[in-house]
Design an enzyme around this catalytic site. Structure first.
Site, PDB file in Angstrom:
ATOM      1  N   HIS A 127      36.517  42.997  37.497  1.00 56.81           N
ATOM      2  CA  HIS A 127      36.750  42.320  36.237  1.00 56.81           C
ATOM      3  C   HIS A 127      36.817  40.784  36.467  1.00 56.81           C
ATOM      4  CE1 HIS A 127      41.081  42.770  36.828  1.00 56.81           C
ATOM      5  NE2 HIS A 127      41.068  41.627  36.173  1.00 56.81           N
ATOM      6  N   ASP A 182      36.925  49.459  39.119  1.00 52.72           N
ATOM      7  CA  ASP A 182      37.242  47.775  39.045  1.00 52.72           C
ATOM      8  C   ASP A 182      37.185  47.350  40.489  1.00 52.72           C
ATOM      9  OD1 ASP A 182      37.583  45.348  37.927  1.00 52.72           O
ATOM     10  OD2 ASP A 182      39.908  45.731  37.587  1.00 52.72           O
ATOM     11  N   SER A 202      45.251  39.462  39.321  1.00 55.98           N
ATOM     12  CA  SER A 202      44.012  40.415  39.548  1.00 55.98           C
ATOM     13  C   SER A 202      43.036  40.008  40.816  1.00 55.98           C
ATOM     14  CB  SER A 202      43.331  40.317  38.284  1.00 55.98           C
ATOM     15  OG  SER A 202      43.807  40.631  37.071  1.00 55.98           O
TER      16      SER A 202
END
Length: 691
Positions: free
Chosen positions: A473, A528, A634
């Site tokens: 992402h 992910d 992230s």
């Protein structure tokens, strides 16, 4: 007076100008003054010397003749220093005569210092040139007789010898051209007596092309040899195909000696010493045959001592050798050839060692050959890695095999590779800390963590010198070649300013094919994970090394401690407002957090639309009281075991993926379980690198 008259008479009748006369100190015999000096020099004709005899010497005496002195030189070299007072008898016994080398110059210098306690009369000497007797010189070069004459000398020889071209060496006339004779005898000079000194004999034999010469040596063979087996005197046999020998000692060449040639030269040389007997041989002719050996490093089938005209054989190169046809190695090691009437095999190919060539190694300079490599059969090469940040994977020593391949000591043909040393930082952080308001990392403590600043702030983990892994992402809407990453730093504000920060651009971005992109009201971050290939290879160092990928699937242990790091949001205290605020950290921070139980992970937080996020087997969750990853972390790494000295290597166990907002203080983050994707990572990288 009588001697002087005779000398003048000889001078008037000689064919060359004779040098003679007196040399005296200034003022002699009334005495020399302070600071007096004299320089004198004479040179002799060829074959003569200049000599001087002192008849009087009276100078001031001093240690090492440092005050007043007369110095005599021969060709510029000091040969005598005189001072003090010496009577004639002492001069005759200890000084006279002083002379130059043959054809050289004699020089004299005199000086006095500033004062003398009494006046000294000085010195006087008589100089003359005279013939030099070269025959008294052991280095005159005459090997037998020496005859001196005025101005030179002449060498001569005993009966049976003559002077060689150097006019000094006595040798014998032993060169014979026996061309056309089909039989005869050859021996060393003076056979059967001791052979002559300084002999240089050459016997030429030549017959029709279809014949060959056959030599039969007598058993009485005696050619001088050193104790260690080296030939002092020597017999050699030269044919059209090469030179045989040298032969010496007491063992003659084998008889009959087939030369396989119609033209032979027999050479015999001796030095100036020794009383050896020499050799004797009988020569005759026979029809030419082909030799049993067609070419070196091969065998023939069928095997015979010799072969006649028209016979054929199969030549097989020895193991590790192949044919050379027209200057090029072939893959064949066998051919058929025929014996011709000239005694020559046709065709004939050389058997040369197999050449494995230089192995194809990457041009990046990381895998390198040790030393200079030779590439022929049985030659060995060694490999190593040029940097300590790589380790050699595979065997390091290879041998050129008979098949033309490089084969390792372990029997492998695949060359080794230099793989990055992973998960072993040179510095280690302390065992406590937080990422929310957590502990700042020091440079080199988390050297695999890369910073992504735009278009979405996040992190990535270096897994080798050309690839990184991150969360899908973070890069799902990024063009493949527009991503820039920063490594070897801890302060994100210096990423574009410091010269030692590693800046690298993306070349490819590969998102896992099962990751679902572009969902506004997302309820799943399954799969992910994404790979980033750099446009250039990065230089590894103490502040930039890869993290290891998990090796096998593991059993998850509740509360097992690992380390998460990132440049994301952190909690800071605002003193004026007496409150806390979450801000993006400028410094790389880390925290040690534990893996949570599966039941707690399945209890996922609600989304903004009051839906539960989907938890899958491709995820795990981790956290601790007051410790968690946060927004903008992230893509960063969660590594096991917890970073602490002595626990390496470290493995990339998780990738920061998603979780509840930091403000909710649930301290539970969700991570992509990397072990589920190791096969996909390796297969993807291998496919792209080979394309």
């Amino acid at each position: 007076m009588l001697r002087l008259s005779l000398l003048l008479l000889l001078l008037s009748h000689s064919a060359y100008p004779m040098l003679l006369g007196w040399v005296e100190s200034p003022g002699y015999p009334n005495g020399y003054l302070p600071h007096a000096s004299l320089n004198w020099s004479r040179c002799a004709p060829k074959g003569h010397t200049v000599s001087i005899r002192f008849i009087h010497l009276d100078l001031e005496d001093s240690e090492d003749c440092e005050n007043d002195a007369v110095k005599v030189y021969s060709n510029g070299n000091l040969i005598s220093v005189l001072c003090g007072k010496k009577e004639f008898e002492e001069l005759q016994s200890s000084v006279n005569p002083l002379h130059s080398s043959p054809g050289g110059c004699l020089s004299l210098s005199f000086h006095s210092d500033f004062s003398n306690t009494k006046r000294h009369t000085g010195f006087r000497g008589f100089y003359t040139s005279q013939d030099f007797d070269e025959c008294d010189d052991p280095d005159n070069g005459c090997t037998q007789f020496c005859h001196n004459f005025i101005g030179g000398y002449h060498c001569s020889c005993r009966h049976g010898y003559h002077l060689d071209a150097d006019k000094q060496t006595c040798t014998v006339s032993c060169t014979e051209d026996l061309s056309g004779l089909k039989r005869g005898d050859i021996s060393s000079p003076s056979w059967p007596a001791s052979y002559a000194e300084n002999a240089n004999c050459q016997h030429i034999l030549s017959v029709e092309a279809h014949l060959q010469l056959e030599l039969h040596f007598s058993e009485d063979f005696d050619v001088e040899q050193s104790p260690d087996g080296q030939c002092i005197d020597a017999l050699t046999i030269e044919t059209l195909s090469g030179t045989l020998g040298p032969f010496c000692g007491h063992t003659p060449p084998p008889s009959p000696f087939l030369t396989h040639s119609n033209h032979v030269q027999i050479h015999f040389i001796s030095d100036g010493f020794g009383t050896n007997k020499g050799f004797s041989l009988h020569f005759k002719t026979r029809d030419k045959v082909c030799p049993a050996v067609v070419t070196p490093h091969s065998t023939v089938t069928p095997q015979q001592p010799e072969y006649s005209q028209g016979e054929t054989v199969t030549v097989t190169c020895d193991l590790g050798y192949v044919m050379n046809s027209q200057g090029t190695q072939t893959l064949s090691s066998e051919y058929v050839t025929t014996c011709r009437g000239t005694g020559i095999w046709t065709p004939t190919y050389m058997c040369e060692p197999v050449d494995c060539g230089f192995p194809g190694i990457p041009e990046d300079g990381i895998l390198q050959l040790v030393g200079s490599a030779h590439t022929q059969y049985k030659d060995q090469i060694q490999f190593n890695c040029s940097s300590k940040y790589y380790t050699l994977e595979g065997d390091d020593t290879f041998t050129c095999s008979a098949s033309g391949e490089w084969v390792s000591d372990g029997g492998k043909t695949e060359l080794p590779k230099c793989t990055e040393v992973c998960g072993k930082p040179e510095k280690h952080p302390a065992s406590t800390g937080r990422i929310l308001g957590g502990k700042n990392a020091k440079l080199g403590e988390i050297p695999w963590h890369l910073l992504i600043k735009e278009p979405r702030r996040g992190g990535a983990s270096l897994i080798n010198d050309r690839w990184a892994v991150t969360a899908a992402h973070v890069v799902e809407d990024v063009e493949e070649t527009s991503l820039r990453l920063y490594g070897g730093l801890i302060d994100g504000r210096t990423a574009d300013r410091l010269s030692d920060v590693v800046v690298v651009d993306s070349e490819r971005i590969i998102i896992h094919p099962d990751y679902v992109k572009g969902i506004e009201d997302r309820t799943s971050f399954d799969n992910d994970i994404a790979l980033i290939r750099f446009s250039t290879r990065v230089n590894l160092g103490p502040n930039l090394i890869p993290i290891c990928l998990p090796e096998v699937k593991r059993s998850w242990v509740e509360n097992e401690l690992g380390t998460v790091s990132g440049w994301g949001k952190t909690e800071v205290q605002i003193k004026k407002e007496d409150a806390t605020r979450f801000v993006t950290s400028a410094q790389l921070k880390y925290a040690h957090i534990g893996v949570k139980p599966l039941s707690e992970c399945e209890d996922t937080p609600l989304t903004s639309t009051k839906k539960r996020m989907l938890f899958t087997n491709n995820m795990f969750c981790a956290g601790a009281d007051g410790k968690d990853s946060c927004q903008k972390d992230s893509g960063g790494p969660f590594v096991l075991p917890m970073l602490a000295e002595g626990r390496e290597p470290y493995y990339l166990t998780g990738i920061v993926s998603w979780g509840p907002p930091c403000e909710e203080r649930q301290y539970k983050g969700y991570y992509t379980k990397v072990e589920n994707y190791v096969d996909w990572i390796k297969k993807t990288i291998d496919t792209i690198e080979k394309s």
